[in-house]
Design a protein around this motif. Structure first.
Motif, PDB file in Angstrom:
ATOM      1  N   GLY A 169     -15.561  18.759   6.306  1.00 22.77           N
ATOM      2  CA  GLY A 169     -15.334  17.406   6.801  1.00 22.77           C
ATOM      3  C   GLY A 169     -14.384  17.322   7.972  1.00 22.77           C
ATOM      4  O   GLY A 169     -14.290  16.285   8.617  1.00 22.77           O
ATOM      5  N   TYR A 175     -11.645  12.447  11.992  1.00 24.31           N
ATOM      6  CA  TYR A 175     -12.460  11.396  11.363  1.00 24.31           C
ATOM      7  C   TYR A 175     -12.123  10.034  11.965  1.00 24.31           C
ATOM      8  O   TYR A 175     -13.032   9.245  12.277  1.00 24.31           O
ATOM      9  CB  TYR A 175     -12.211  11.386   9.855  1.00 24.31           C
ATOM     10  CG  TYR A 175     -12.929  10.268   9.133  1.00 24.31           C
ATOM     11  CD1 TYR A 175     -14.252  10.411   8.738  1.00 24.31           C
ATOM     12  CD2 TYR A 175     -12.286   9.055   8.855  1.00 24.31           C
ATOM     13  CE1 TYR A 175     -14.912   9.382   8.078  1.00 24.31           C
ATOM     14  CE2 TYR A 175     -12.936   8.029   8.208  1.00 24.31           C
ATOM     15  CZ  TYR A 175     -14.250   8.206   7.824  1.00 24.31           C
ATOM     16  OH  TYR A 175     -14.914   7.175   7.185  1.00 24.31           O
ATOM     17  N   LYS A 179     -15.407   9.069  14.033  1.00 20.93           N
ATOM     18  CA  LYS A 179     -16.202   8.259  13.106  1.00 20.93           C
ATOM     19  C   LYS A 179     -15.839   6.778  13.145  1.00 20.93           C
ATOM     20  O   LYS A 179     -16.598   5.949  12.631  1.00 20.93           O
ATOM     21  CB  LYS A 179     -16.040   8.780  11.671  1.00 20.93           C
ATOM     22  CG  LYS A 179     -16.495  10.209  11.466  1.00 20.93           C
ATOM     23  CD  LYS A 179     -17.994  10.358  11.669  1.00 20.93           C
ATOM     24  CE  LYS A 179     -18.451  11.790  11.375  1.00 20.93           C
ATOM     25  NZ  LYS A 179     -19.914  11.954  11.590  1.00 20.93           N
ATOM     26  N   THR A 234     -13.227  17.055   2.598  1.00 23.88           N
ATOM     27  CA  THR A 234     -14.407  17.851   2.273  1.00 23.88           C
ATOM     28  C   THR A 234     -15.682  17.295   2.881  1.00 23.88           C
ATOM     29  O   THR A 234     -16.621  18.037   3.143  1.00 23.88           O
ATOM     30  CB  THR A 234     -14.572  17.938   0.746  1.00 23.88           C
ATOM     31  OG1 THR A 234     -14.599  16.598   0.196  1.00 23.88           O
ATOM     32  CG2 THR A 234     -13.409  18.702   0.128  1.00 23.88           C
ATOM     33  N   GLU A 235     -15.724  15.977   3.126  1.00 22.81           N
ATOM     34  CA  GLU A 235     -16.908  15.356   3.709  1.00 22.81           C
ATOM     35  C   GLU A 235     -16.509  14.023   4.340  1.00 22.81           C
ATOM     36  O   GLU A 235     -15.505  13.420   3.960  1.00 22.81           O
ATOM     37  CB  GLU A 235     -17.977  15.131   2.641  1.00 22.81           C
ATOM     38  CG  GLU A 235     -17.517  14.266   1.478  1.00 22.81           C
ATOM     39  CD  GLU A 235     -18.625  14.072   0.462  1.00 22.81           C
ATOM     40  OE1 GLU A 235     -19.561  13.316   0.777  1.00 22.81           O
ATOM     41  OE2 GLU A 235     -18.544  14.681  -0.618  1.00 22.81           O
ATOM     42  N   PRO A 236     -17.288  13.547   5.323  1.00 21.01           N
ATOM     43  CA  PRO A 236     -16.934  12.293   6.016  1.00 21.01           C
ATOM     44  C   PRO A 236     -17.307  11.038   5.255  1.00 21.01           C
ATOM     45  O   PRO A 236     -17.817  10.083   5.820  1.00 21.01           O
ATOM     46  CB  PRO A 236     -17.721  12.406   7.330  1.00 21.01           C
ATOM     47  CG  PRO A 236     -18.904  13.225   6.987  1.00 21.01           C
ATOM     48  CD  PRO A 236     -18.446  14.209   5.945  1.00 21.01           C
ATOM     49  N   ASP A 237     -17.056  11.023   3.970  1.00 16.91           N
ATOM     50  CA  ASP A 237     -17.277   9.850   3.133  1.00 16.91           C
ATOM     51  C   ASP A 237     -16.025   9.672   2.278  1.00 16.91           C
ATOM     52  O   ASP A 237     -15.830  10.385   1.291  1.00 16.91           O
ATOM     53  CB  ASP A 237     -18.522  10.026   2.259  1.00 16.91           C
ATOM     54  CG  ASP A 237     -18.851   8.763   1.473  1.00 16.91           C
ATOM     55  OD1 ASP A 237     -18.089   7.776   1.575  1.00 16.91           O
ATOM     56  OD2 ASP A 237     -19.872   8.750   0.746  1.00 16.91           O
ATOM     57  N   CYS A 241     -14.752  11.898  -1.072  1.00 16.13           N
ATOM     58  CA  CYS A 241     -14.260  13.152  -0.512  1.00 16.13           C
ATOM     59  C   CYS A 241     -12.959  13.570  -1.186  1.00 16.13           C
ATOM     60  O   CYS A 241     -12.221  12.744  -1.728  1.00 16.13           O
ATOM     61  CB  CYS A 241     -14.042  13.009   1.001  1.00 16.13           C
ATOM     62  SG  CYS A 241     -12.564  12.082   1.442  1.00 16.13           S
TER      63      CYS A 241
END
Length: 396
Positions: A169, A175, A179, A234-237, A241
């Motif tokens: 991520g 981010y 994002k 770990t992830e773009p959520d 995450c």
């Protein structure tokens, strides 16, 4: 018939010893010694052929100690792969995407993707990176980046190389930039305050664990680099995450004004007359308060384009120069102000009382309404200089 008398003992010994000094025995002994030398040279040739910098000699004793303590993480340099893609830069060196190959390779244990940190070609930075690796090797927490490997040549060449856990991520700072702040309002995913409090809670758990540990001198361990660019996801959520705190190491001194970390320094360090003031747990609390503000504004730069003197003047203001975001509830903002208060009254991470930062974040996460959202706050500059072309224009 006369019998021949036996030879004296000395003659027998000379004859026996002379029988072993044959040319064949000499050739065999010399060949064996030659093979031993060749084997030793082949095994140590890489280290023997690499020149040692004169500036490394004062640190040889410490390097040997670090090598002993990190022996479980040492691997050959061929087992660490470094890509051309640079993913970041810290005060110690550059970070690249790479991988670590297992010692025994087969189709079932492929390369593990990692972040590879290579130190700057400066002796102090090289030692600092190895000290950073040693600290990480002694810590084990789900919200802290794990150390995976250290190159064997790190102790014989000028630039150490370590492999760290990779999180796909990226950093929280990236981010916010890619994002949120670089996207149009219609393309931007809404961010709930509840999800951001979950991120803050995970970071506080890592700091609570760090402050509960002791260093080699028996003092509480500190982090010193609590920034969004040192927090990985770990992830773009943000709803699901996991967060890990990285770049663990010594905090820079209060005189290093050229680095962006100045905006996070507490008054007791930034205004200290000592060249290298000690970094204490309450200093981490101040940095965490600035970190909370950065998260609540979705990536606004604290003290944007302020000089060091302007930042010092901001310490006298009630909000310490960091204005409250419009959508921030009073309970959350109170926690920020408490973290930015005087050192002796700041809350702690590792406190067992109900007033600890971790406990307050957990309670806020449960009581905050899901209807509260965060919006990116533009960077407000007080700079009006011609060369910067600032003119107090908000910038994303």
């Amino acid at each position: 018939m006369e019998s021949t008398p036996p030879p004296p003992p000395s003659v027998l010994n000379d004859n026996c010893s002379a029988s072993y000094m044959t040319p064949y025995a000499t050739v065999i002994a010399m060949s064996g010694l030659y093979l031993i030398v060749i084997f030793f040279f082949c095994k140590k040739s890489k280290k023997m052929c690499i020149p040692m910098s004169d500036s490394m000699y004062p640190h040889q004793k410490r390097l040997k100690q670090l090598e002993r303590e990190l022996k479980n993480y040492l691997i050959d340099e061929e087992s660490i792969e470094v890509d051309d893609y640079q993913i970041g830069q810290t005060s110690d060196g550059f970070i690249f995407r790479g991988g670590v190959f297992p010692k025994t390779r087969n189709r079932f244990n492929a390369k593990v993707t990692t972040a590879v940190k290579i130190s700057f070609p400066i002796v102090g930075k090289s030692i600092s990176l190895l000290e950073d690796a040693l600290r990480l090797s002694k810590l084990d927490h789900p919200n802290l980046i794990r150390l995976l490997a250290v190159s064997q040549l790190s102790f014989s060449v000028f630039r150490p190389m370590i492999a760290l856990e990779w999180l796909p991520g990226g950093t929280l700072a990236d981010y916010f930039i890619y994002k949120i702040r670089e996207k149009e309002d219609s393309d931007r995913s809404p961010i709930q305050l509840k999800d951001m409090l979950s991120i803050l809670y995970q970071v506080s758990q890592a700091l609570k664990y760090i402050h509960s540990q002791l260093d080699e001198f028996g003092q509480e361990l500190t982090h010193g680099r609590i920034l969004t660019r040192n927090v990985l996801i770990t992830e773009p959520d943000l709803k699901k995450c996991e967060v890990k705190l990285g770049d663990f190491g010594e905090a820079p001194s209060g005189l290093e004004y050229t680095t962006p970390i100045v905006a996070y320094m507490p008054p007791e360090i930034l205004c200290c007359a000592e060249r290298i003031p000690p970094h204490r747990p309450e200093n981490d609390v101040w940095m965490f308060g600035v970190f909370i503000w950065e998260c609540l504004t979705l990536g606004a730069q604290p003290h944007f384009r302020k000089s060091v003197e302007d930042i010092k003047k901001s310490f006298r203001l009630p909000d310490r120069g960091l204005s409250c975001p419009p959508t921030c509830p009073l309970d959350v903002w109170t926690l920020v102000i408490d973290c930015l208060s005087d050192p002796h009254v700041r809350p702690r991470f590792a406190s067992t009382t109900n007033a600890s930062i971790t406990t307050r974040l957990s309670e806020l996460h449960h009581i905050v309404s899901p209807a509260l959202f965060l919006y990116p706050i533009p960077n407000q500059s007080v700079c009006t200089c011609i060369e910067h072309h600032c003119q107090s224009i908000p910038q994303y």
